[in-house]
Scaffold this active site. Structure first.
Site, PDB file in Angstrom:
ATOM      1  N   ASP A  46      16.823  34.826  28.106  1.00 18.48           N
ATOM      2  CA  ASP A  46      17.547  35.371  26.952  1.00 18.48           C
ATOM      3  C   ASP A  46      18.737  36.228  27.397  1.00 18.48           C
ATOM      4  O   ASP A  46      18.701  36.850  28.458  1.00 18.48           O
ATOM      5  CB  ASP A  46      16.555  36.214  26.131  1.00 18.48           C
ATOM      6  CG  ASP A  46      17.019  36.406  24.701  1.00 18.48           C
ATOM      7  OD1 ASP A  46      18.059  35.843  24.315  1.00 18.48           O
ATOM      8  OD2 ASP A  46      16.324  37.142  23.974  1.00 18.48           O
ATOM      9  N   HIS A  78      25.909  30.357  28.522  1.00 14.25           N
ATOM     10  CA  HIS A  78      24.882  29.348  28.822  1.00 14.25           C
ATOM     11  C   HIS A  78      25.181  28.670  30.167  1.00 14.25           C
ATOM     12  O   HIS A  78      24.260  28.328  30.909  1.00 14.25           O
ATOM     13  CB  HIS A  78      24.811  28.306  27.701  1.00 14.25           C
ATOM     14  CG  HIS A  78      24.311  28.874  26.400  1.00 14.25           C
ATOM     15  ND1 HIS A  78      23.212  29.706  26.319  1.00 14.25           N
ATOM     16  CD2 HIS A  78      24.764  28.745  25.122  1.00 14.25           C
ATOM     17  CE1 HIS A  78      23.008  30.056  25.057  1.00 14.25           C
ATOM     18  NE2 HIS A  78      23.942  29.482  24.306  1.00 14.25           N
ATOM     19  N   LEU A  82       7.273  22.097  43.577  1.00 10.82           N
ATOM     20  CA  LEU A  82       7.395  22.952  42.388  1.00 10.82           C
ATOM     21  C   LEU A  82       7.439  22.047  41.168  1.00 10.82           C
ATOM     22  O   LEU A  82       8.162  21.044  41.165  1.00 10.82           O
ATOM     23  CB  LEU A  82       8.700  23.769  42.455  1.00 10.82           C
ATOM     24  CG  LEU A  82       9.042  24.583  41.202  1.00 10.82           C
ATOM     25  CD1 LEU A  82       8.157  25.837  41.120  1.00 10.82           C
ATOM     26  CD2 LEU A  82      10.511  25.019  41.191  1.00 10.82           C
TER      27      LEU A  82
HETATM   28  C1  FPP Z   1      18.938  32.431  24.886  1.00 11.26           C
HETATM   29  O1  FPP Z   1      20.061  33.287  24.992  1.00 11.26           O
HETATM   30  C2  FPP Z   1      19.199  31.225  25.656  1.00 11.26           C
HETATM   31  C3  FPP Z   1      19.165  29.970  25.169  1.00 11.26           C
HETATM   32  C4  FPP Z   1      18.822  29.649  23.762  1.00 11.26           C
HETATM   33  C5  FPP Z   1      19.494  28.824  26.020  1.00 11.26           C
HETATM   34  C6  FPP Z   1      19.047  28.913  27.440  1.00 11.26           C
HETATM   35  C7  FPP Z   1      19.684  27.855  28.234  1.00 11.26           C
HETATM   36  C8  FPP Z   1      20.125  27.978  29.511  1.00 11.26           C
HETATM   37  C9  FPP Z   1      19.990  29.159  30.350  1.00 11.26           C
HETATM   38  C10 FPP Z   1      20.791  26.830  30.136  1.00 11.26           C
HETATM   39  C11 FPP Z   1      19.829  25.993  30.943  1.00 11.26           C
HETATM   40  C12 FPP Z   1      19.461  24.876  30.094  1.00 11.26           C
HETATM   41  C13 FPP Z   1      18.926  23.708  30.457  1.00 11.26           C
HETATM   42  C14 FPP Z   1      18.855  22.671  29.438  1.00 11.26           C
HETATM   43  C15 FPP Z   1      18.420  23.354  31.782  1.00 11.26           C
HETATM   44  P1  FPP Z   1      20.909  33.592  23.679  1.00 11.26           P
HETATM   45  O2  FPP Z   1      21.946  32.558  23.539  1.00 11.26           O
HETATM   46  O3  FPP Z   1      19.991  33.699  22.493  1.00 11.26           O
HETATM   47  O4  FPP Z   1      21.536  34.964  24.041  1.00 11.26           O
HETATM   48  P2  FPP Z   1      21.827  36.163  23.017  1.00 11.26           P
HETATM   49  O5  FPP Z   1      20.498  36.616  22.484  1.00 11.26           O
HETATM   50  O6  FPP Z   1      22.494  37.181  23.881  1.00 11.26           O
HETATM   51  O7  FPP Z   1      22.736  35.626  21.950  1.00 11.26           O
END
Ligand code: FPP
Length: 246
Positions: free
Chosen positions: A22, A39, A133
């Protein structure tokens, strides 16, 4: 102390680590960048954390990449996350395969573009015998949805009420065959479960950190494992061997 020596000082290594990655959006906003840049930075970090998991001896890593609720995000962000999944498979699969990583998916593939569904299935098939893994990607995943699906499947299979046990339910979940998570990490300071592994995480240790996911590097991961090593896991008992309920 070198990285290798440092890893050697860990007293207890969780077999299965699960992560709610997150804070990508806030990481980007802090830098005046679009959310997708967060992301992408999060994806770079994932590469580091996969490598560190192998180094630390973690055997299963489950990552929450896209929840059943994330379809409510702006279309541009949804498409960006689908593209990231495709990019990861296109660009990283060979290296992951060479590193001995077994790729698995939990959730539903059916809302994904057909070509992406095929790529995910092919990647899972290619890596199925790897055992260094297990990288379990939760994409279009929700814990309640998973339990509802399991109940439907049990009814379809004609399971009778008396046959239902926690072990049987576990066998009908997307995670069938995987051990329950020992440690669940959530970055970015949010203190919520967010529909992640709600059955499997019943006795997981939780680790919360204010660090945004793109900045949760190997050293931060190491700190989480040190903290895990300090925890006394009692599974509802008061000491090892005692069976009283708390
Ligand atoms: C939450 O942060 C994150 C996500 C919903 C996406 C996580 C995805 C990745 C780290 C990329 C890797 C992905 C794959 C498919 C391998 P948020 O966007 O909710 O952050 P915020 O709360 O600060 O808005």
């Amino acid at each position: 102390m070198s990285g290798k020596e440092q890893a050697g000082t860990l007293t207890k290594i969780p077999t299965h680590v699960a992560i709610i990655m997150d804070g990508n959006g806030r990481w980007a906003a802090k830098r005046g960048l679009p959310r997708l840049a967060g992301h992408r930075a999060g994806t770079e970090n994932l590469r580091r954390i996969i490598r560190a998991s192998v180094e630390f001896g973690v055997k299963y890593l489950t990552i929450y990449a896209f929840s059943t609720e994330n379809w409510g995000r702006p279309q541009e962000e949804i498409e960006g996350l689908l593209n990231i999944l495709e990019d990861v498979i296109d660009r990283e699969l060979n290296e992951l395969h060479q590193q001995g990583v077994q790729l698995r998916h939990i959730g539903h593939l059916d809302r994904l573009p057909l070509s992406l569904q095929e790529k995910v299935k092919d990647a899972v098939a290619l890596t199925r015998n790897n055992d260094r893994l297990v990288l379990n990607v939760a994409f279009n995943y929700g814990g309640r949805d998973e339990i509802v699906c399991a109940i439907k499947e049990m009814i379809r299979a004609g399971v009778s009420a008396d046959e239902v046990t926690p072990e049987l339910v576990s066998r009908y979940l997307f995670t069938a065959g995987l051990p329950d998570p020992d440690l669940i990490i959530r970055t970015s300071g949010e203190l919520r479960v967010s529909n992640f592994l709600i059955w499997q995480g019943a006795y997981a240790e939780w680790y919360f950190t204010p660090i945004f996911w793109p900045d949760f590097d190997r050293d931060e991961y190491y700190k989480a494992l040190v903290e895990y090593g300090r925890r006394d896991r009692r599974y509802g008992r008061i000491s090892t061997g005692d069976s009283a309920c708390e």
